[in-house]
Each structure stands twice: as structure tokens, then as C-alpha cells.
Scaffold this motif. Structure first.
Motif, short mmCIF file in Angstrom:
data_model
loop_
_atom_site.label_atom_id
_atom_site.label_comp_id
_atom_site.label_asym_id
_atom_site.label_seq_id
_atom_site.Cartn_x
_atom_site.Cartn_y
_atom_site.Cartn_z
N ILE A 324 127.76 91.84 -24.80
CA ILE A 324 128.95 91.00 -24.63
C ILE A 324 128.72 89.65 -25.27
O ILE A 324 129.60 89.11 -25.96
CB ILE A 324 129.30 90.87 -23.14
CG1 ILE A 324 129.69 92.22 -22.55
CG2 ILE A 324 130.43 89.87 -22.94
CD1 ILE A 324 129.93 92.20 -21.06
N ARG A 325 127.54 89.08 -25.06
CA ARG A 325 127.26 87.78 -25.65
C ARG A 325 127.25 87.85 -27.17
O ARG A 325 127.76 86.94 -27.85
CB ARG A 325 125.92 87.24 -25.14
CG ARG A 325 125.64 85.84 -25.67
CD ARG A 325 124.70 85.06 -24.80
NE ARG A 325 123.34 85.55 -24.89
CZ ARG A 325 122.32 84.93 -24.31
NH1 ARG A 325 122.52 83.85 -23.60
NH2 ARG A 325 121.10 85.43 -24.41
N ASP A 326 126.71 88.93 -27.75
CA ASP A 326 126.74 89.09 -29.20
C ASP A 326 128.17 89.12 -29.71
O ASP A 326 128.49 88.52 -30.74
CB ASP A 326 126.01 90.37 -29.61
CG ASP A 326 124.50 90.25 -29.49
OD1 ASP A 326 124.02 89.10 -29.35
OD2 ASP A 326 123.82 91.29 -29.51
N MET A 327 129.05 89.82 -28.97
CA MET A 327 130.45 89.89 -29.38
C MET A 327 131.12 88.53 -29.29
O MET A 327 131.86 88.13 -30.20
CB MET A 327 131.19 90.90 -28.51
CG MET A 327 132.66 91.09 -28.86
SD MET A 327 132.93 91.91 -30.44
CE MET A 327 132.64 93.62 -29.98
N ILE A 328 130.85 87.79 -28.22
CA ILE A 328 131.43 86.45 -28.08
C ILE A 328 130.97 85.55 -29.21
O ILE A 328 131.77 84.81 -29.82
CB ILE A 328 131.06 85.86 -26.70
CG1 ILE A 328 131.76 86.63 -25.58
CG2 ILE A 328 131.44 84.38 -26.63
CD1 ILE A 328 131.35 86.18 -24.19
#
Length: 959
Positions: A324-328
Motif C-alpha cells: 500500500i505504501r509503495d502505491m501511495i
């Protein structure tokens, strides 16, 4: 390079001229096939992918690679041939590379011999080759790392068994670093570090079908470091212990140390490079789409995307947080200065936690965490905030995570379509964002907020409700001026503007009771009135905050103002009273609203409003009218649909004469119904036939069947090929943006939809109608009028049903765009209203000949249920000409099911794979034996002589 290849050839000959290679290859291949077909139950899963095959490779390759490398240096040391090798005019690194390439080549042969599995799966279903390619790339890289480690350990000992055990232990520890066993004991940051160090998490990342530069460099780094250590260990055997060679020894040690340090630094530097990757999946499941990129470029105001994730969370959720953090962060990279990304843990900052709760309504979630010693409940944050101007939306745990599984020990937790959820939310807040002044300026009449509160009897959690309402109302009044008024009324005060009695009579408002034990009543009701439109503003049961109250009021104002949100008018059957003669369980099933999933899916992007067509009108604020499972519609309901079309509206009709329901004992049943719309559809040239389509290409579902065991009848649930659940594949999905992104679809209990294709109403060429066949059955489909939908295996032992003789494609859904003539043209309207007789040429009508496709009962049985919801969402976007999100919504993972197979056919496909392995191994044996027969020993006088018949070449000759 010639020396490297010579060493590699020598080692390969040693492998194949002994039973070692065949034993290792045979064991590896047969265990691989057994785990794929039996342990992972490939045919029972009914999914056309080979990811379960690769899921076992880390374990199988672990033992295979350790066994291959255990003798490469240990045997040389034990036999005393290592000194000879080191005195040859060959560099140490050439010896290491040669042995490494030889063992890697043998692993490559083993992997090549598993190609039969994905090829077999491709014949049985629509396989995505991206994860297959990624799986083999990951396997060869993981094997390379294992082999490099095994070679280094083998050079440290003369005992092959010790080398084998140590290699297995070291490689296992490296693989387990990023596993749930260790990550659940640390927080999110610790879990992320362990995942970056472990080979298992990197392997899983590549097998998704994504070649990430960080993962590739990681594996190559392991190979380089351990091969360098192997070279150092060989060179160290020639070191002297004198003082004159100290510098030389130190330099030799310093080279691999510096190499390891540089490799580590390079990996750290690449850790933030999330966009350097190639998505091999067919539909780009792990790539940011052009729709999202275009949307981010169009932003005018700053956009904030903030992740709220606690350090301590459920172990099944912890692996999701880095993704999720990579996507954000990727959204931040694409948006540049327009997008601000943040990532916080509210547990570490009390003010931050208070802000999250008060301003955005973000709360922690209780997760039950079980360990070997005890069980506990952890309150953890798992939310994403998307804020644009004053507008914000929160994606909570339920919006981000999808949970599936039949029991607690078999639960699968995965992310939903994260890009779709985030882009949909960004689009919603960006297009829904307007300043408060702009919202009030679009109101046709002033707004009035009426709050009826009894402050003396309010519960403790609403103690400051009056002050909160006053503060929010004053703020809105300052911004809106004369366009907003408010009044706070205590109905218990003498001479109040409204009394309790008048509130009940005029507005139907009745007091709340504090609790079951406390009969004290109180009022906390708010009404927002704009002209004739009135909406209730309902506070949260936990309390009332300024942010939530202001958001609720503004949302109500947007619904009253034109041009903000798409409104879907949903017409669905009323919940019928239960039949008292049925068992209680069936009475509860009859009372259930079987469209909960449909309403929830529509609410993601639109405003859903249930409409009652019995008044003969569709509310003016409705943009798309969805008519689901109509039954006995009368003239007023037909008139409402007709006139909505004549106004240029879009109608989505899910209707056929057979409605699915649950019968006694879990049996599926259909009841024959009359929609009451035949006359209306006939006027438009559309017919939904009074037949059910059955198809040999179908989805298997669990069905209760009876089996005779020596005079005893036994009921059991079997997964049977069920021809009423028509499995629609890409070749049967029409050429339309609605279905372009759908990989497959199951249409249960569907009827043929026939549309008369004509160039225009009454031959008017100036107003052509475009007809698109949206969905078709396969060429192996037929129709029936039977309502008995239970399989009869006694009469039809093969599939339980009679197969029709006239088999061909049947249209199951259609889109019609163009001008329509009213079905009430020349007729008297059933209500006091003028009749519009012609629609604009942009009018849209979609007819789907199935109601069960949106039925919650079917969702419990079908693996492809989510695509039915995608279909209706796509149709809504098509109806308002907003198709940007279609490709993202359909780009998520889905069930690529296998084609229907009989048990005997399944066995054939399985045995063919075993046969391929046996034949391949037989060819290797034949080639090896032939080479051994042709080899000749070297004569002592330097001349070549032929070996005596039946003689076995010596070890020196083999080398």
C-alpha cells in the motif's frame, strides 16, 4: 571464458554419467507434479493458473540445490584433487563460475521439464502468461542464490553430509526472514526490513508477474557475494602464514568485503525506486493506468494521500502495508508537486490520533491476534485518507481488504483492486469538491437546517451536541450568507416552535430512548430543507463531531444542488412476507434483501436512491434507472420507465421470466414470473424469451444430490457442472467498453434477449439505433422451459441433465442506443401527465436476460460473482458516458476458470504430464548410456585403443 565452459562441461558430464542427475531430476519432477495436482488440488480449485506450482519451488529447490552442490568442493577436498585444480593454469574464479554454471544448467533442465504444466493449463483455460514467466525467472534466480550459498559452504568442509545440512539450514533461514513466522513478531517497519532481506518475499513479488529491478538486483547481489566468498575460500587455501604475505592476504579478504559492502549500499539506494519495474501480467494488474496518470495531471488543488497504519497490526495484514505504501508513493511520484503523500502511525502521537478521529472520523480496528502462548486483541489503524480542498474520503479496512476462506484455518487475505479504489476516491473528491460558497450558489432556493434537541435529557456521548451544531451552523451561515438559515429548537420548552406532538405529526419524528434500562427519552433530530426537498441529517451513534456534521450537511446540500453526483434510481422487488408453512430457516431466507451486494457496489461511485415506480414517475434527480427483477409491473410502472427514456435517460433492465430462490434443504429453485414489461419492450423491438439457456460451457457449483447406496438414499453436496450457470468467456463478450475489461462472467438462469435491428424508428434513417449484442452463450448452448433445475444423475449419469440437440450461441444481453418512440404514443397516459412520444438520439437502454447475476445467493456459489457487480458498475458508467474507470475496475484479479471436464478427462491431462516427465527422463538415460558406450580409455603410450566389450570407462577417462 573457455576455461569456465570447460569446467562446466566437465561437471555436467560427471552429473549425467552417474545416477546423481537422474535421481535428483526424477525426484524433483515427480514431487512437483504431485504437489500441483494432489496437494494443491488443481482441478478442484478450477482456476487456470500455475501459481501453486511455484509456491512449492522454494522448498523443493532448497533441497535440490543443496544436494547438487554438496559434493562439488567437498569431494574435491576429500579425494585430494583440489590441489591439482588449484595448480592448473586456471583462475580460482573460473573454477567457481564453471561449477556454478554446471549446477545452474542442471536446475534449468529440471525447470524446463516442468513446462508441460503451464502448457496443459493453457489448453484448459485462459492462462495469464505473465505470472508464468515471472515464476520461472524467480525460480532460476532463487536457484542461483541457493547454489552460490551451497558452493561456498561446500568449500568449507570435506564432508558432503555436513555441507548438505548446513546449506539447507542457511538457505532456509534466509528464506524465512520475510515470512509471517518472523514478521508477526515485529511492527510494520521491522516487517518491511525483514521482507527486504528474505528471499521468500522477493520470490513472491516476482511470481506475481512483476519484474522489479530491486528484486533482480537483490538476487544477483546474493549470487555475486557468495561466489566471491567461494573464490576467497579457494585462494585462502594457498595462503602462507608468513609475515611477508600479510598484505596480500589482507587485500584478498578486502575484495569480497568491499564487494559485499558496495552491493549492500546499491540495494539500499534502489529501495526507494518503486517505478523501475515491468508488469508482465496480461491486464497490467500491478501498473498505474493512463487513466490515473491523466487524472493526477488534471488536479488544480493540492491532493493529500495519507496512510494511517499502526506499527503493530494483524500478521496477515502486515505484508499488505508495504504494498500500500509503495502505491501511495507511486501516486506521489506521478502527481509531482500536486500530490502530497504521507504515512503515519496515530498510536505514536496523541494529537495526531485526536485529529484523525475528530476531523476525519478515522478509528482503529480491533484485530484478534493469536500466538503460540496466548490470544489478544490489538486495536490497529488501517486506513487511507484522500483529501482534496475541503473534500475528503477515507478508505477503511473493509474498503481495502478482501477476505475469503471456508474456515479460520484456511483464510486468504488479499488487497482489493487498490488502484481502482484509490483512483475512484480521488475522482470522487476532486469532482465533488466545490467551495462551500459554490455549493450554496447552485441551490435554487435557500437552505434551512432545523435541529430539534432536548439538551436536558441527552446521553453522555451527546452532551456537547448543541454547541457542536451551533458552531457548524454559524460557520456555514458566515460562508453562505442569506442562502442558509438554521434554528435549534427544544421541543420540551413551553411555547416552543415545534412540540413533540407536532414533530410526530408533521415530520414523523419520534424521540429516542437512552437505553433499554433507562426509559428517559431525548430528541436529537436534524432536518435540512431546500425548497420541497427535505433530508434527515443523522449523527453517528458514537457521538457527534464538527467534521462529520459539516460533511453530512454539505453532502445533503450537494444532493439538492444539480450537477454534483450521479444518482442511480434502483427499482427492486419488495421483501415479501414469509410463508408461515415453511421452516424458520427458509422464512428468514425469504425475508432477506438479496441485493445488498448490488447496493453496496453502486454506492462506491454514485448516489443510490430506491425509487417506487407505482406513482408513474421517476424522480427528476435520477440519472440512471436500474430496474432489477421486475414482477407484475402495471401501466403506471411501465409509463414511468417509458417517459424516463423519452426524457433521454438511461435504463438498465435486468429481467427474465425465471427468478432464482433458495429451496428446502439448500436446493436451488426457480419460479416462473411475469415482469409485466413485455408490451413495453415489444414497442422498442426487444423480446426476452420465455426460456432458460443451458450451456456445456458452465461454472461448476456445489449442489445437493441424492445417491443410492444399496437401498439407502444418501444426500451429499457435490461440485457439479451446472449448465444453468452459463460461463461467458471473452469470445462471447461483445465489442463494447462495458465488457472490454471483463475477463469472464457467469450468468445464472439467463434467458435469450432478442433485439430487432432497425435503422430508425418507423424507417427514419435520420435517427438510427445502434444495437450491440453485449453477452452471448457458447456454441454448445440450448434452451429449456423447465423449472426443475436439480440434476438427475440416475437418468443422466454423465452430467445430470438432458443435453439439447439444437445447440448454438444465444444472445443474453444487449445495448441499444438511439431514438425510441414511446410505447404510449397514441394512448392515454395512466396518470395525469402529458406523453412524450420521442426520445433524443442519445438515449440508452441495456437489457440483461438474468436477474440471478445480481442475486446475493448466486454470489455465494459463483467464483466469478464479482464480475457481475463489475458489469452493473460498467453499465452505470456507460449510461452517463463516464467510462474512464472501466479499465481499472476490470483490471483487478479475477477467477480464470477451467473449461468443464469429466473426471476421466482430468485424469488424462494429469497422466500426460507424468508421461512427459517419464519420456524426458528416458531420453536422458538413453543419451547418457550412449555416451558411456562411445567413450574410450586413454592408452598409457599415448595411442587410443578400443575398450573391451562391456568394459566401463575409468574415472580418469570420464574426466
Amino acid at each position: 571464458m573457455s576455461h569456465v565452459l570447460s569446467v562446466a562441461r566437465k561437471e555436467l558430464r560427471a552429473y549425467f554419467l552417474s545416477p546423481i542427475a537422474l535421481i535428483f531430476l526424477g525426484t524433483f519432477l515427480f514431487v512437483t507434479l504431485f504437489t500441483f495436482f494432489w496437494v494443491e488440488q488443481f482441478f478442484a480449485r478450477n482456476i487456470a493458473d500455475v501459481r501453486p506450482l511455484f509456491a512449492w519451488f522454494p522448498l523443493l529447490l532448497l533441497f535440490l540445490c543443496s544436494a547438487l552442490t554438496m559434493r562439488l568442493w567437498s569431494e574435491e577436498q576429500r579425494a585430494g584433487t583440489l590441489e591439482i585444480l588449484l595448480t592448473l593454469p586456471v583462475k580460482a574464479y573460473q573454477l567457481v563460475l564453471g561449477k556454478f554454471l554446471a549446477s545452474l544448467g542442471l536446475v534449468g533442465v529440471a525447470l524446463v521439464l516442468t513446462f508441460g504444466v503451464p502448457i496443459t493449463v493453457s489448453f484448459l483455460g485462459d492462462i495469464d502468461w505473465g505470472p508464468v514467466i515471472g515464476g520461472y525467472v524467480a525460480s532460476i534466480l532463487l536457484a542461483g542464490a541457493y547454489l552460490a550459498i551451497g558452493l561456498w559452504i561446500s568449500s568449507q568442509t570435506e564432508n558432503q553430509i555436513v555441507s548438505l545440512i548446513l546449506s539447507v539450514v542457511v538457505c532456509s533461514l534466509l528464506y524465512l526472514l520475510g515470512s509471517d513466522v518472523l514478521t508477526q513478531a515485529v511492527g510494520n517497519e521491522g516487517a518491511e526490513i525483514l521482507a527486504a532481506l528474505g528471499t521468500g518475499s522477493r520470490f513472491d513479488s516476482i511470481t506475481r508477474g512483476v519484474l522489479d529491478l530491486r528484486d533482480l538486483v537483490y538476487y544477483l547481489s546474493l549470487i555475486v557475494v557468495f561466489l566471491s566468498l567461494n573464490v576467497l575460500s579457494l585462494r585462502a587455501k594457498g595462503f602462507s602464514s608468513g609475515s611477508r604475505t600479510v598484505g596480500k592476504r589482507q587485500n584478498a579478504i578486502l575484495v569480497p568485503v568491499l564487494a559485499a559492502a558496495n552491493v549492500f549500499a546499491f540495494n539500499v539506494m534502489l529501495s526507494g525506486l518503486g517505478f523501475a519495474r515491468v508488469d508482465l501480467t496480461e491486464r497490467g494488474e500491478y501498473s498505474i493506468s493512463n487513466v490515473t496518470k491523466r487524472l493526477l495531471r488534471q488536479l488544480d488543488e493540492p491532493l493529500l494521500i495519507r496512510g494511517y497504519f499502526s506499527e503493530k497490526t494483524h500478521p496477515l495484514l502486515a505484508p499488505m502495508v508495504p504494498r500500500i505504501r509503495d502505491m501511495i508513493e507511486e501516486y506521489g511520484e506521478l502527481g509531482g508537486a500536486r500530490v502530497e503523500t504521507d504515512y503515519v502511525d496515530p498510536r505514536e502521537d496523541e494529537e495526531l490520533e485526536k485529529e484523525a478521529r475528530q476531523l476525519y472520523g478515522i478509528e482503529s480496528f480491533p484485530f484478534r491476534v493469536a500466538s503460540r502462548l496466548d490470544q489478544a486483541v490489538v486495536n490497529s489503524y488501517f486506513s487511507i485518507l484522500v483529501k482534496y480542498g475541503d473534500e475528503f474520503e477515507v478508505l477503511n479496512f473493509d474498503d481495502l481488504i478482501e477476505i475469503s476462506g471456508t474456515n479460520p484455518s484456511n483464510i486468504e487475505v488479499k488487497l482489493r483492486n487498490l488502484e481502482y479504489d484509490m483512483t475512484r476516491t480521488i475522482k470522487k473528491v476532486a469532482f465533488g469538491f466545490e467551495s462551500t460558497e459554490a455549493i450554496f450558489s447552485k441551490l435554487e432556493e435557500p437552505a434551512e437546517l432545523m435541529a430539534f434537541v432536548t439538551p436536558d435529557t441527552l446521553p453522555e456521548n451527546f452532551a456537547d451536541a448543541v454547541e457542536t451544531i451551533e458552531a457548524v451552523a454559524q460557520e456555514l451561515q458566515e460562508q453562505a450568507g442569506d442562502e442558509f438559515e438554521y434554528r435549534i429548537v427544544n421541543p420540551d420548552e413551553p411555547g416552543a416552535y415545534e412540540s413533540r406532538e407536532s414533530l410526530a405529526q408533521k415530520y414523523g419524528l419520534r424521540p429516542y430512548q437512552v437505553s433499554l434500562l433507562d426509559e428517559t427519552t431525548f430528541y436529537l433530530h436534524m432536518l435540512l430543507r431546500v425548497g420541497d426537498r427535505m433530508e434527515r441529517v443523522v449523527p453517528s451513534p458514537e457521538g457527534i463531531t464538527k467534521a462529520e456534521l459539516k460533511e453530512s450537511i454539505l453532502e445533503s446540500l450537494k444532493r439538492a444542488a444539480p450537477g454534483f453526483l450521479t444518482t442511480v434510481g434502483l427499482s427492486k422487488p419488495e421483501v415479501q412476507p414469509p410463508n408461515p408453512q415453511l421452516p424458520p430457516q427458509l422464512q428468514q431466507q425469504q425475508q432477506r434483501d438479496l441485493t445488498r451486494a448490488l447496493s453496496q457496489a453502486l454506492s462506491e461511485n454514485t448516489e443510490v436512491e430506491e425509487v417506487d415506480l407505482t406513482e408513474g414517475r421517476v424522480p427528476s434527480n435520477v440519472d440512471v434507472l436500474l430496474v432489477y427483477a421486475p414482477k407484475d409491473f402495471g401501466a403506471k410502472q411501465r409509463f414511468a420507465i417509458d417517459q424516463f427514456l423519452m426524457r433521454g435517460g438511461t435504463v438498465l433492465l435486468f429481467s427474465n421470466p425465471f427468478h432464482m430462490k433458495a429451496g428446502f434443504g439448500g436446493n436451488l429453485q426457480v419460479e416462473k414470473v411475469s415482469s409485466g414489461l413485455s408490451e413495453l419492450l415489444d414497442a422498442y423491438g426487444i423480446t426476452v424469451r420465455d426460456e432458460l439457456v443451458m450451456d456445456l460451457q458452465n461454472e461448476g457449483i456445489p449442489v445437493p444430490v441424492q445417491r443410492d447406496l444399496g437401498g439407502f438414499t444418501v444426500r451429499e453436496v457435490r461440485n457439479v457442472s451446472y449448465p444453468f450457470f452459463v460461463d461467458v468467456r471473452p469470445g462471447s463478450l461483445g465489442d463494447s467498453v462495458v465488457t472490454a475489461g471483463l475477463p469472464a462472467l457467469t450468468l445464472p438462469f439467463a434467458s435469450p434477449v432478442i433485439v430487432e435491428e432497425k435503422s430508425g424508428e418507423d424507417g427514419d434513417e435520420a435517427s438510427p439505433r445502434e444495437v450491440v449484442t453485449l453477452i452471448e452463450s457458447s456454441p454448445d448452448s440450448w434452451t429449456t422451459t423447465r423449472t426443475d433445475v436439480q440434476p438427475d444423475f440416475e437418468t443422466h449419469p454423465e452430467n445430470g441433465f438432458t443435453v439439447g440437440e439444437e445447440r448454438k450461441r444465444r444472445p443474453l444481453a444487449a445495448l441499444v442506443t438511439g431514438s425510441f418512440t414511446s410505447a404510449f404514443d397514441g394512448k392515454e397516459a395512466p396518470i395525469d401527465s402529458e406523453v412524450l412520444v420521442q426520445s433524443p438520439d442519445t438515449t440508452r437502454l441495456a437489457v440483461v436476460g438474468s436477474t440471478a447475476v445480481l442475486n446475493d445467493l448466486a454470489f455465494q456459489l459463483s467464483r466469478q460473482a464479482s464480475t457481475g457487480l463489475q458489469l452493473v458498475q460498467n453499465l452505470v458508467d456507460w449510461g452517463v458516458a463516464d467510462t474512464e474507470l472501466l479499465s481499472i475496475r476490470s483490471g483487478g484479479t479475477f477467477a480464470r476458470t477451467l473449461k468443464p471436464l469429466e473426471p476421466s478427462e482430468r485424469a488424462v491431462y494429469e497422466y500426460v504430464n507424468y508421461g512427459i516427465v517419464i519420456v524426458a527422463l528416458g531420453l536422458l538415460v538413453a543419451v547418457t548410456y550412449g555416451r558411456r558406450r562411445r567413450m574410450k580409455p586413454i592408452a598409457l603410450d599415448g595411442t587410443k585403443t578400443a575398450p573391451p566389450a562391456g568394459a566401463v570407462p575409468s574415472a580418469e577417462a570420464q574426466s
